[in-house]
Scaffold this active site. Sequence first.
Site, PDB file in Angstrom:
ATOM      1  N   LYS A  89       6.492 -55.161   1.060  1.00 28.63           N
ATOM      2  CA  LYS A  89       6.850 -54.641  -0.255  1.00 28.63           C
ATOM      3  C   LYS A  89       5.692 -54.705  -1.250  1.00 28.63           C
ATOM      4  O   LYS A  89       5.704 -54.004  -2.266  1.00 28.63           O
ATOM      5  CB  LYS A  89       8.056 -55.404  -0.812  1.00 28.63           C
ATOM      6  CG  LYS A  89       9.322 -55.298   0.022  1.00 28.63           C
ATOM      7  CD  LYS A  89       9.851 -53.884   0.086  1.00 28.63           C
ATOM      8  CE  LYS A  89      11.224 -53.847   0.768  1.00 28.63           C
ATOM      9  NZ  LYS A  89      11.744 -52.482   0.887  1.00 28.63           N
ATOM     10  N   SER A 114      14.825 -59.501   9.064  1.00 29.94           N
ATOM     11  CA  SER A 114      14.627 -58.065   9.261  1.00 29.94           C
ATOM     12  C   SER A 114      13.549 -57.817  10.305  1.00 29.94           C
ATOM     13  O   SER A 114      13.640 -56.882  11.115  1.00 29.94           O
ATOM     14  CB  SER A 114      14.272 -57.374   7.939  1.00 29.94           C
ATOM     15  OG  SER A 114      13.107 -57.922   7.370  1.00 29.94           O
TER      16      SER A 114
END
Length: 338
Positions: free
Chosen positions: A47, A287
């Site tokens: 991110k 994830s």
Amino acid sequence: MGKIYNSITELIGHTPLVEFHRLEKALGLKGRIAGKLEYFNPAGSHKDRAALEIIEEAEKRGEISPKKTTLVEFTSGNMGIGIAAVAAAKGYKFKVGIQNGVSIERKKLLEAYGSELVNPPEDLIKGVFEKGIEAFNDVYQWMLDTTPDSWTTRQLSNPDNPGAHYRHTGPEIWEDTDGKVDIFVGGVGTGGSTHGVSKFLKEKNPSIKTVIAQPDKADVEHPVVQGVEDGGFHGIHAVHDENGLNPMAPTNFNDKVVDEYETVTYAETLRAIHLLAHYEGIFIGASSGASLAIAIKQALKDENKGKLIVPLLPDNGERYLSEDLQRVREDVEKKASF
């Protein structure tokens, strides 16, 4: 000659691609797996890339500046941390609306970067999980209305999110594999990384297959372990079913750059996490574990013998230790299919 960087923003990207040789041997894999280790970004996840791209592109357009703008976002995790780090490095104030299910580690990281944490009204948060992605707009508007001189990064619909991965992550994978990548594996949170990487790779070679990891429906509906919540595992959601894309599919996500959706159980996710830590000394987050589990399934297929499979591994497991992600639970892992 020495090298001194001017900002942590200069350290974002160019993360390593590592082949898991010992894991391949232990599981008898037919295909090769090389993980893209995104936790090497300075704030610890993929991110960071989107955060930097979103902020710098808005600066180029003259929409924001550190002296006048407070950045706002509604997030459950890594995007908030990425924005918080970049905002701090550039001198912005950052106000983050917290979703349900945010780990203690991630909250403390946001605080460490000087972010202001707020809880949007419960009815607005409830609307997000009842109505889908469009309800995020109501939360954003509340945050803008309650924050003078603010600008929202809108992670789910900002084209600079997938743009970061199209311009940087995808090219890195292509260059580091000398164009030999056969299968790309990712999950869908905001839709940015999977869309951007796959779009770039397919432009280079249309035969590259993109596989999306999706949480198993049974796990989501009947969670039995921590980490399964809000319709998915930390950072990934089920966005596709027999009827196509569902209301949780973010605007950023492009179904046209995906070849296959494959479900993964949380047991398989944990098994993948623990195997990688044991055989490769790499401790990844949930994830990442889901994408790795799908990569392992792909690598076990005869049809993929000798093929190079690249799972995007968004972060490491250190920011989930409060949930005992590191603890091996035999009652759970024995349910894994590999």
